[in-house]
Enzyme design. Structure first.
Site, PDB file in Angstrom:
ATOM      1  N   ASP A 295       0.701  -1.429   0.407  1.00  0.00           N
ATOM      2  CA  ASP A 295      -0.149  -0.358   0.046  1.00  0.00           C
ATOM      3  C   ASP A 295       0.999   1.472   0.132  1.00  0.00           C
ATOM      4  O   ASP A 295       1.968   1.047  -0.103  1.00  0.00           O
ATOM      5  CB  ASP A 295      -0.664  -0.030   1.530  1.00  0.00           C
TER       6      ASP A 295
HETATM    7  C1  BGC Z   1      -5.021   3.322  -0.041  1.00  0.00           C
HETATM    8  C2  BGC Z   1      -5.443   2.257  -1.083  1.00  0.00           C
HETATM    9  C3  BGC Z   1      -4.444   2.752  -2.080  1.00  0.00           C
HETATM   10  C4  BGC Z   1      -3.582   3.501  -2.183  1.00  0.00           C
HETATM   11  C5  BGC Z   1      -3.654   4.100  -3.757  1.00  0.00           C
HETATM   12  C6  BGC Z   1      -3.871   4.156  -0.400  1.00  0.00           C
HETATM   13  O1  BGC Z   1      -3.700   5.211   0.782  1.00  0.00           O
HETATM   14  O2  BGC Z   1      -5.026   2.994   1.901  1.00  0.00           O
HETATM   15  O3  BGC Z   1      -6.167   1.697  -1.082  1.00  0.00           O
HETATM   16  O4  BGC Z   1      -5.427   1.742  -3.426  1.00  0.00           O
HETATM   17  O5  BGC Z   1      -3.671   4.929  -1.950  1.00  0.00           O
HETATM   18  O6  BGC Z   1      -4.028   5.729  -4.627  1.00  0.00           O
END
Ligand code: BGC
Length: 751
Positions: A295
């Site tokens: 993530d």
């Molecule tokens: C979120 C994810 C997301 C990623 C990219 C993160 O902060 O937890 O779910 O896909 O950002 O935007």
């Protein structure tokens, strides 16, 4: 001299023939006729360790064309692409933009490896569908698949070939802003839905209209303590296996190409560096063949967790755990080559990860046709079409949960000619959407006001604001609203919270109806007019304070582009609501987490005696205000005649369950018939109810149908703490009904 000339001649001939061999040598990875495995093998042999680290590096993009391209940061990123140091971008959008970046990767980098473009397409790209939680309430897997496939089609036309969806996190916490993005509180239904979403997004990946899916957040991110974003998680292995893992597994089994690490710890180890989660479960036990992405910055943030000592250690721990691509913490690009040179990570280990990423680049056809997703003409023809909007409207209508409808105030009848519509949000495009709006815009969305106007005509509606943008109110706003109500036959009040409060980093300690709106409803109630609450929010709000102030409650969540048209169809009866909530509506904040599939405890509260020394609250009921699976219709259904094929079955037998369902009202409707089980005694305590099957059926007014369900040993089994499936003899109970509370039941024995 002659000798020298002869030698020079020889060298020249030799060099010439060498050059000839080189130019005729087949570059296997560029040969579309070679197998993907052959192409990957060939490419890996040609790559430096720095280029391999590049494939594991995903950067946040932004605008690379237009004036923004001159920004120093963007120029550096483009140079990194030229240097083969970027495998993927997120947030680079549009056919033109993605093509510009792809061109640099393909034409200016040494090996010409194309880039993967990822983006959070959570509920639509330009045509915005209901939030995933709302969509879940439709219990319509086919529609969910269609919604995802349209999202994929739109995104793919804009150069995107990978989305970070579906979110498969089970949660019991409406304080968590991301409850909007998920599947609700049930692992069985959540599994079916997650698989449907993957199928919709990916198709078979052989055409240009589907994109890679990403199962997130692995694992158990929905269990963040107190619903606070980025907070810690502490669940047992039994809970992990039985409650949290099934939806991720179903999505992986449906062929999801990628899986995202979660931010949280599991057993004290951050998910990105957690070998048990990534290697033991995902890669080994589930045999996941795709690639794992972190993530946002989660590799590097292992330092904040107190697990990695520094950025280099973070890279080491992530790779050792089996994680692969690094989203934005840049620890892999900075330290992987060094870690390999020091012998801490083997080349073979790196190759395994890189090969999986390359596989999808080949599979998508990017090596042979790198600009296939970046076609401006297709983009302009694909986005926000009438057909897409039609599906979005269908999806939105079937996501609206009718929680209450005293005196059949809904649907509006011909005698309710004058409608008062009250509520700031009913006209505010700005508040209609959540954080995950994709590349959509509120400009072309239909507000509740517009939708009703389209349906009833402007003259039928008198509008009053009722409260301010921040949901506070004052005497004047209340008086105006009361005046509107007094002149109307029926009052529709849009309450709830702004869409802006839904999504990542939107945790709320008090997910309640704002005080200003409660005051407004109290004043409106005194008019004696029938009041319908149209609640909009990205989570189940606590409705206890307003429940008795209104006749009807239509829970509308965040419905997307077609919000107003869908709501107008429901309130006028053009569409008969059929949705059922997939999350419990808590009675009070202190009751959270409240969910239907809880354990019985040592002191369950007897229903007929509210005495002392039971597991109960002294100030509120144990039960939620509205239970899982609940939702009304404009007709009524009667359940009768629950029959089991046998009272005793063996572990290899099938159990047939029959139920008779009648539409006892005056209009046709759809009903979600739900089947639950309870494993009464087991070596590991099981929940009081577990959903195991459902059927969404259509019944004409007055029609009766007999439904049949078949259960096998698989439905009666559970996981132990090591993830082994257990099927244990003993007493079971079957429940069938229209929600998790109102059921018929019968016992049987498994021998
Ligand atoms: C979120 C994810 C997301 C990623 C990219 C993160 O902060 O937890 O779910 O896909 O950002 O935007």
């Amino acid at each position: 001299m002659k000798k020298i000339t002869a030698i020079v001649c020889c060298i020249a001939i030799f060099t010439c023939s060498l050059a000839q061999t080189k130019s005729t040598e087949k570059i296997i990875y560029k040969d579309a006729k070679a197998t993907i495995d052959q192409r990957i093998g060939d490419l890996l042999k040609r790559m430096t360790i720095e280029e391999k680290a590049g494939q594991l590096n995903q950067l946040n993009g932004g605008l690379f064309t237009g004036p923004a391209a001159n920004d120093a940061g963007q120029k550096t990123k483009m140079q990194q692409v030229r240097d083969g140091k970027v495998g993927s971008f997120l947030n680079v959008l549009g056919a033109k933009e993605t093509k510009a970046v792809q061109k640099i990767a393909v034409e200016e980098s040494r090996l010409g490896i194309p880039i993967l473009f990822g983006f959070d397409v959570i509920h639509g790209y330009r045509t915005i569908f209901p939030i995933p939680l709302a969509e879940a309430c439709s219990w319509d897997l086919k529609q969910a698949e269609i919604n995802s496939s349209i999202a994929a089609k739109e995104a793919s036309s804009a150069g995107i070939n990978w989305t970070f969806a579906p979110m498969c996190d089970i949660t019991n916490d409406p304080r968590w802003g991301r409850i909007m993005e998920g599947i609700g509180e049930d692992p069985y239904y959540g599994s079916l839905l997650s698989a449907a979403r993957v199928k919709g997004l990916q198709g078979n990946l052989n055409d240009v209209e589907h994109i890679l899916a990403c199962v997130k957040h692995f694992a158990a991110y929905g269990a963040v303590e107190a619903g606070r974003e980025y907070n810690q998680v502490d669940v047992s292995r039994v809970q992990l296996w039985n409650k949290y893992l099934p939806p991720y597994k179903a999505a992986v089994d449906a062929g999801a190409a990628t899986v995202m690490n979660s931010f949280n710890v599991f057993e004290g180890v951050p998910a990105s560096g957690n070998k048990y989660l990534v290697t033991d479960i995902l890669l080994n036990k589930w045999k996941f063949k795709g690639f794992v992405v972190s993530d946002w910055a989660s590799f590097g943030e292992q330092i904040n967790h107190g697990y990695a000592a520094d950025r280099k250690d973070a890279a080491l721990k992530a790779i050792q755990a089996g994680s692969m691509m690094d989203m934005e913490s840049k620890v892999i690009i900075d330290y992987l080559p060094q870690l390999v040179k020091e012998g801490k990570i083997s080349v073979a280990q790196v190759d395994k990860a890189v090969a999986r990423i390359l596989y999808y680049k080949f599979k998508l056809g990017l090596f042979d046709d790198p600009y296939k997703f970046s076609n401006e003409e297709r983009e302009s023809k694909t986005l926000f079409t009438e057909a897409n909007r039609n599906e979005a409207k269908k999806a939105a209508r079937s996501s609206i949960v009718l929680l209450k409808n005293n005196n059949n105030v809904l649907p509006l009848t011909s005698s309710s000619k004058k409608v008062a519509l009250i509520g700031y949000y009913a006209k505010s495009k700005d508040d209609m959407f959540d954080f995950w709006i994709g590349n959509g815009t509120a400009d072309n969305a239909i507000t509740i006001y517009d939708g009703l106007k389209n349906k009833l005509g402007e003259s039928a509606i008198s509008y009053a604001q009722g409260y301010n943008a921040d949901a506070t109110t004052n005497e004047k706003l209340i008086n105006d609203a009361v005046q509107s109500a007094n002149n109307a036959d029926v009052v529709l009040v849009n309450i709830g919270i702004s869409g802006k409060m839904a999504g990542e980093d939107r945790a709320l300690a008090n997910p309640v109806i704002p005080e200003g709106q409660v005051q407004l409803l109290k004043a409106l109630q005194k008019t004696g007019k029938p009041i319908v609450a149209i609640v909009t929010a990205g989570r189940p709000l606590i409705l206890t304070q307003i429940n008795d102030l209104v006749s009807s409650i239509a829970y509308c969540w965040i419905l997307g582009t077609e919000t107003g048209n869908a709501i107008a169809d429901v309130v006028t009866g053009a569409y008969n609501p059929s949705a059922k909530t997939v999350v419990s509506f808590p009675y009070a904040v202190g009751q959270i987490p409240v969910y239907y599939n809880h354990f019985n405890t040592n002191r369950p509260t007897p229903t007929d005696d509210f005495g002392n020394w039971y597991s109960r609250y002294r100030d509120i009921p144990n039960d939620p205000l509205y239970p899982f699976g609940f939702g009304l219709s404009y007709t009524t259904y009667k359940y009768s005649d629950l029959r089991l094929s046998s009272n005793t079955i063996s572990k290899t037998d099938k159990l047939n369950v029959k139920i008779t369902v009648s539409n006892t009202g005056k209009v046709d409707g759809e009903e979600v018939v739900q089947l639950y089980i309870r494993d009464i005694t087991a070596s590991i305590v099981r929940p009081v109810k577990e959903l195991k099957a459902f059927q969404k059926i259509f019944l004409k007014a007055g029609e009766t149908k007999e439904l049949s369900f078949t259960l096998t040993g698989k439905d009666l089994s559970f996981y132990d703490a090591d993830g082994n499936i257990k099927l244990e003899a003993g007493a079971f109970r079957i429940f069938v009904g229209s929600n998790s509370r109102d059921v018929l039941e019968q016992n049987f024995t498994l021998k």
